[in-house]
Scaffold this motif. Structure first.
Motif, PDB file in Angstrom:
ATOM      1  N   GLY A   1     -14.940   3.554  16.435  1.00 53.52           N
ATOM      2  CA  GLY A   1     -14.853   4.693  15.831  1.00 53.52           C
ATOM      3  C   GLY A   1     -13.832   5.005  14.723  1.00 53.52           C
ATOM      4  N   GLU A   2     -13.079   4.070  14.486  1.00 52.28           N
ATOM      5  CA  GLU A   2     -12.290   4.154  13.346  1.00 52.28           C
ATOM      6  C   GLU A   2     -12.468   3.264  12.014  1.00 52.28           C
ATOM      7  OE1 GLU A   2      -7.894   4.663  16.142  1.00 52.28           O
ATOM      8  OE2 GLU A   2      -8.742   2.605  15.259  1.00 52.28           O
ATOM      9  N   ILE A   3     -12.059   3.858  11.082  1.00 48.96           N
ATOM     10  CA  ILE A   3     -12.454   2.937   9.703  1.00 48.96           C
ATOM     11  C   ILE A   3     -11.160   2.630   9.034  1.00 48.96           C
ATOM     12  CG2 ILE A   3     -13.490   3.404   7.463  1.00 48.96           C
ATOM     13  CD1 ILE A   3     -15.541   4.340   9.289  1.00 48.96           C
ATOM     14  N   PRO A   4     -11.167   1.245   8.405  1.00 52.27           N
ATOM     15  CA  PRO A   4      -9.698   0.997   7.860  1.00 52.27           C
ATOM     16  C   PRO A   4      -9.595   1.403   6.608  1.00 52.27           C
ATOM     17  CG  PRO A   4     -11.442  -0.718   7.736  1.00 52.27           C
ATOM     18  CD  PRO A   4     -11.942   0.343   8.766  1.00 52.27           C
ATOM     19  N   LEU A   5      -8.294   2.084   6.483  1.00 54.57           N
ATOM     20  CA  LEU A   5      -8.279   2.657   5.020  1.00 54.57           C
ATOM     21  C   LEU A   5      -7.247   2.011   4.396  1.00 54.57           C
ATOM     22  CD1 LEU A   5      -9.987   5.201   6.166  1.00 54.57           C
ATOM     23  CD2 LEU A   5      -8.610   6.672   4.982  1.00 54.57           C
ATOM     24  N   PHE A   6      -7.327   1.879   3.084  1.00 48.37           N
ATOM     25  CA  PHE A   6      -6.525   0.760   2.253  1.00 48.37           C
ATOM     26  C   PHE A   6      -5.802   1.603   1.205  1.00 48.37           C
ATOM     27  CE2 PHE A   6      -9.938  -1.693   4.191  1.00 48.37           C
ATOM     28  CZ  PHE A   6      -9.161  -2.736   5.075  1.00 48.37           C
ATOM     29  N   TRP A   7      -4.427   1.615   0.957  1.00 45.86           N
ATOM     30  CA  TRP A   7      -3.713   2.049  -0.082  1.00 45.86           C
ATOM     31  C   TRP A   7      -3.023   1.059  -0.666  1.00 45.86           C
ATOM     32  CZ3 TRP A   7      -4.444   4.435   4.856  1.00 45.86           C
ATOM     33  CH2 TRP A   7      -4.855   5.971   4.589  1.00 45.86           C
ATOM     34  N   ALA A   8      -3.021   1.517  -1.999  1.00 45.49           N
ATOM     35  CA  ALA A   8      -2.127   0.511  -2.908  1.00 45.49           C
ATOM     36  C   ALA A   8      -0.708   0.403  -2.444  1.00 45.49           C
ATOM     37  CB  ALA A   8      -2.331   1.125  -4.294  1.00 45.49           C
ATOM     38  N   CYS A   9      -0.271  -0.616  -2.451  1.00 40.94           N
ATOM     39  CA  CYS A   9       1.152  -0.944  -1.926  1.00 40.94           C
ATOM     40  C   CYS A   9       2.107  -1.361  -2.854  1.00 40.94           C
ATOM     41  CB  CYS A   9       0.848  -2.036  -1.073  1.00 40.94           C
ATOM     42  SG  CYS A   9       2.272  -2.705  -0.278  1.00 40.94           S
ATOM     43  N   GLY A  10       3.388  -1.020  -2.688  1.00 43.97           N
ATOM     44  CA  GLY A  10       4.448  -1.457  -3.794  1.00 43.97           C
ATOM     45  C   GLY A  10       4.964  -2.783  -3.689  1.00 43.97           C
ATOM     46  N   VAL A  11       4.335  -3.410  -2.673  1.00 42.30           N
ATOM     47  CA  VAL A  11       4.662  -4.810  -2.444  1.00 42.30           C
ATOM     48  C   VAL A  11       3.826  -5.775  -3.649  1.00 42.30           C
ATOM     49  CG1 VAL A  11       4.598  -7.170  -1.289  1.00 42.30           C
ATOM     50  CG2 VAL A  11       4.950  -5.058  -0.138  1.00 42.30           C
ATOM     51  N   THR A  12       2.936  -5.105  -4.312  1.00 36.69           N
ATOM     52  CA  THR A  12       2.148  -5.691  -5.351  1.00 36.69           C
ATOM     53  C   THR A  12       2.941  -6.262  -6.412  1.00 36.69           C
ATOM     54  OG1 THR A  12       0.401  -3.981  -5.311  1.00 36.69           O
ATOM     55  CG2 THR A  12       0.514  -5.073  -7.440  1.00 36.69           C
ATOM     56  N   PRO A  13       4.351  -5.657  -7.135  1.00 33.23           N
ATOM     57  CA  PRO A  13       4.995  -6.408  -7.994  1.00 33.23           C
ATOM     58  C   PRO A  13       5.544  -7.804  -7.352  1.00 33.23           C
ATOM     59  CG  PRO A  13       5.624  -4.076  -7.883  1.00 33.23           C
ATOM     60  CD  PRO A  13       4.765  -4.354  -6.728  1.00 33.23           C
ATOM     61  N   GLN A  14       5.890  -7.952  -5.911  1.00 31.22           N
ATOM     62  CA  GLN A  14       6.153  -9.213  -5.509  1.00 31.22           C
ATOM     63  C   GLN A  14       4.924 -10.235  -5.499  1.00 31.22           C
ATOM     64  OE1 GLN A  14       8.926  -9.372  -2.284  1.00 31.22           O
ATOM     65  NE2 GLN A  14       9.480  -7.177  -2.406  1.00 31.22           N
ATOM     66  N   ALA A  15       3.847  -9.784  -5.469  1.00 33.45           N
ATOM     67  CA  ALA A  15       2.844 -10.635  -5.660  1.00 33.45           C
ATOM     68  C   ALA A  15       2.508 -11.083  -6.843  1.00 33.45           C
ATOM     69  CB  ALA A  15       1.310  -9.963  -5.061  1.00 33.45           C
ATOM     70  N   VAL A  16       2.913 -10.136  -7.868  1.00 32.77           N
ATOM     71  CA  VAL A  16       2.732 -10.519  -9.223  1.00 32.77           C
ATOM     72  C   VAL A  16       3.876 -11.487  -9.633  1.00 32.77           C
ATOM     73  CG1 VAL A  16       2.860  -9.450 -11.561  1.00 32.77           C
ATOM     74  CG2 VAL A  16       1.457  -8.473  -9.987  1.00 32.77           C
ATOM     75  N   VAL A  17       5.114 -11.385  -9.333  1.00 30.18           N
ATOM     76  CA  VAL A  17       6.082 -12.250  -9.665  1.00 30.18           C
ATOM     77  C   VAL A  17       5.665 -13.575  -9.023  1.00 30.18           C
ATOM     78  CG1 VAL A  17       8.425 -12.895  -8.529  1.00 30.18           C
ATOM     79  CG2 VAL A  17       8.047 -10.776  -9.619  1.00 30.18           C
ATOM     80  N   MET A  18       4.934 -13.784  -7.928  1.00 27.22           N
ATOM     81  CA  MET A  18       4.508 -15.157  -7.592  1.00 27.22           C
ATOM     82  C   MET A  18       3.329 -15.483  -8.531  1.00 27.22           C
ATOM     83  SD  MET A  18       4.778 -14.566  -3.424  1.00 27.22           S
ATOM     84  CE  MET A  18       4.735 -16.356  -3.158  1.00 27.22           C
ATOM     85  N   ALA A  19       2.549 -14.809  -8.716  1.00 26.50           N
ATOM     86  CA  ALA A  19       1.279 -15.211  -9.407  1.00 26.50           C
ATOM     87  C   ALA A  19       1.733 -15.676 -10.504  1.00 26.50           C
ATOM     88  CB  ALA A  19       0.226 -14.096  -9.368  1.00 26.50           C
ATOM     89  N   SER A  20       2.604 -14.825 -11.258  1.00 25.75           N
ATOM     90  CA  SER A  20       2.955 -15.129 -12.745  1.00 25.75           C
ATOM     91  C   SER A  20       3.974 -16.050 -13.042  1.00 25.75           C
ATOM     92  CB  SER A  20       3.693 -13.633 -13.325  1.00 25.75           C
ATOM     93  OG  SER A  20       2.427 -12.845 -13.066  1.00 25.75           O
ATOM     94  N   GLY A  21       4.848 -16.790 -11.699  1.00 28.53           N
ATOM     95  CA  GLY A  21       5.748 -17.661 -11.916  1.00 28.53           C
ATOM     96  C   GLY A  21       7.000 -17.210 -12.253  1.00 28.53           C
ATOM     97  N   VAL A  22       7.470 -16.097 -12.172  1.00 27.36           N
ATOM     98  CA  VAL A  22       8.643 -15.094 -12.671  1.00 27.36           C
ATOM     99  C   VAL A  22       9.728 -16.309 -12.324  1.00 27.36           C
ATOM    100  CG1 VAL A  22      10.116 -13.342 -12.741  1.00 27.36           C
ATOM    101  CG2 VAL A  22       7.875 -13.200 -12.956  1.00 27.36           C
ATOM    102  N   GLU A  23      10.657 -16.561 -13.318  1.00 29.71           N
ATOM    103  CA  GLU A  23      11.835 -17.470 -12.981  1.00 29.71           C
ATOM    104  C   GLU A  23      12.728 -17.032 -11.953  1.00 29.71           C
ATOM    105  OE1 GLU A  23      15.452 -17.042 -14.593  1.00 29.71           O
ATOM    106  OE2 GLU A  23      15.068 -15.536 -16.179  1.00 29.71           O
ATOM    107  N   PHE A  24      12.919 -15.715 -11.847  1.00 26.91           N
ATOM    108  CA  PHE A  24      14.017 -15.294 -10.973  1.00 26.91           C
ATOM    109  C   PHE A  24      13.650 -13.677 -10.570  1.00 26.91           C
ATOM    110  CE2 PHE A  24      17.923 -13.240  -9.225  1.00 26.91           C
ATOM    111  CZ  PHE A  24      18.354 -14.253  -8.515  1.00 26.91           C
ATOM    112  N   ALA A  25      13.659 -13.491  -9.508  1.00 24.54           N
ATOM    113  CA  ALA A  25      13.606 -11.872  -8.676  1.00 24.54           C
ATOM    114  C   ALA A  25      13.767 -11.969  -7.560  1.00 24.54           C
ATOM    115  CB  ALA A  25      12.007 -11.466  -9.097  1.00 24.54           C
ATOM    116  N   ILE A  26      14.199 -10.545  -7.206  1.00 23.81           N
ATOM    117  CA  ILE A  26      14.744 -10.111  -5.822  1.00 23.81           C
ATOM    118  C   ILE A  26      13.763  -8.863  -5.354  1.00 23.81           C
ATOM    119  CG2 ILE A  26      16.563  -9.336  -4.491  1.00 23.81           C
ATOM    120  CD1 ILE A  26      18.646 -10.929  -6.056  1.00 23.81           C
ATOM    121  N   GLY A  27      13.052  -9.188  -4.135  1.00 23.30           N
ATOM    122  CA  GLY A  27      12.366  -7.831  -3.556  1.00 23.30           C
ATOM    123  C   GLY A  27      13.052  -7.595  -2.453  1.00 23.30           C
ATOM    124  N   HIS A  28      12.549  -6.655  -1.844  1.00 23.54           N
ATOM    125  CA  HIS A  28      12.704  -6.047  -0.404  1.00 23.54           C
ATOM    126  C   HIS A  28      11.849  -7.220   0.521  1.00 23.54           C
ATOM    127  CE1 HIS A  28       9.129  -4.044  -1.247  1.00 23.54           C
ATOM    128  NE2 HIS A  28       9.124  -3.778   0.213  1.00 23.54           N
TER     129      HIS A  28
END
Lengths: 260, 260
Positions: A214-241
């Motif tokens: 009876g429940e539906i999963p709802l998906f919201w855009a997430c602020g971890v996205t920049p960290q995924a982008v740092v990884m996918a883009s091979g950024v030389e140095f970054a710090i995330g939470h």
């Protein structure tokens, strides 16, 4: 003392002392934010990336190069989050309790809106929030949805997921839509496969939660996205939470609610 | 041929040939934009300034350094606007028909939303738009309202003004509110003195229009604001459009209308 009752300063003091815990449910009414700090040469592109992808990367505040506090965060960004993730050449190389030694003089900290901001409003509207009930971290997933890139930053959208009883889906969409600066309405309702998510029980970040009959999963855009982008883009140095281990700001959730 | 019927490419061709004329009413249905091009070193701050002041500076597109076209503008930004204003050390030093000789390799062009985008929707809703009826430029004013600054960019909000019959004010607010990426709803309704505007008959940019009995002046944030900020901040070098003489994009007004 219930962690929901703590002030941002009190919470930060505990994290500074070494407590590593997800912050969902902490400091009720105070806004939590994602951290992504990048070298100065990349700050324009990161800001442009955020502009191109406002639902995933709503920028609440930016610091000056080397600064470890901002207008909205009077604590010490190097110590006052419960956990950090260090990236080199696009790889997550360490999870740390503080990043005092790693905080370079050219680092520019961005604070990005977090969906924890609207969870109290969901509950107030009668929408249960399972990971709060369980006291766990929200489940987050890498998707197959590409963000709008910039010349050197590209990568997938990350989403958070909350299961919502079918009859409350409309309410959840409406309530969260009132918070456009902290991801707003869901990006997707229903079948996780449409986002390329194979198994809800195995989130890429955070803890799994059950989706009941009876429940539906709802998906919201997430602020971890920049960290995924740092990884996918091979950024030389970054710090995330550490995902789910947020910066607790000197700002109120209600500040990010629109009038309607 | 009625200029409202021209395609963006046809209009740009006329401007490239030397026609200097305000673009209000041109290319019906196609989006017009403000131009502000700054040296590369300033692009981060300009983007941050835009982020801090989204109603005045909604960024529709940004080019790479030295580029003279962008994703949304397939023409030549150095020639295909009807007029340009050149700034040195914060002073407007020349109004030009083209800026081929002035377009430096490090210039980064920003295209900023323009309120002309919602004028057709105003008319469709029965709200008269006087400067369109007169075939003149919209009146624009410097205000005493400071923008939210960045370390090296600060200055006043610029507004455009349209007189609206009292009984249609609510309609005008509602209709333009549906276009948040092109300045959205008015920033002020009524007394110009509250914005520090002494005399509506003497606009700082564009042409004056009469405010008749039974009409209220409505003020919208204006994309000329970055040019006022370039002046107030003493920016070493910048190129803007001549106010009211816009870049006509390969994008549709309807693209900037929100669902509601």
């Amino acid at each position: 003392m219930d962690v929901a009752e703590l002030s941002p300063a009190q919470a930060r003091e505990r994290f500074r002392a070494g407590l590593r815990v997800p912050t969902a449910g902490w400091c009720r009414g105070w806004t939590q934010a994602n951290l992504i700090a990048v070298p100065r040469w990349l700050r324009y592109e990161l800001l442009l990336f955020a502009h191109h992808n406002p639902q995933a990367c709503p920028v609440l505040d930016v610091g000056e190069p080397g600064a470890w506090s901002t207008a909205l965060f009077s604590g010490d960004l190097r110590t006052d989050l419960p956990g950090y993730r260090l990236y080199r050449a696009g790889e997550a190389v360490a999870d740390l309790d503080d990043v005092v030694a790693e905080w370079r003089e050219d680092l520019v900290p961005f604070l990005v809106g977090c969906s924890f901001t609207f969870e109290r409003a969901l509950q107030a509207a009668g929408v249960p929030v399972r990971h709060l009930e369980l006291g766990t971290n929200v489940p987050m997933y890498l998707t197959n949805v590409p963000c709008r890139p910039t010349p050197s930053l590209s990568g997938p959208l990350v989403v958070s997921m909350r299961p919502v009883p079918e009859e409350l889906v409309e309410t959840a969409v409406e309530v969260t839509g009132r918070y456009p600066m902290v991801h707003g309405a869901p990006v997707h309702v229903g079948d996780p496969a449409e986002l390329g998510i194979a198994d809800l029980a195995s989130p890429d970040f955070g803890d799994p939660v059950e989706v009941r009959a009876g429940e539906i999963p709802l998906f919201w855009a997430c602020g971890v996205t920049p960290q995924a982008v740092v990884m996918a883009s091979g950024v030389e140095f970054a710090i995330g939470h550490l995902p789910g281990h947020m910066a607790i700001l000197d700002a109120r959730d209600d500040d990010y609610r629109t009038a309607s």
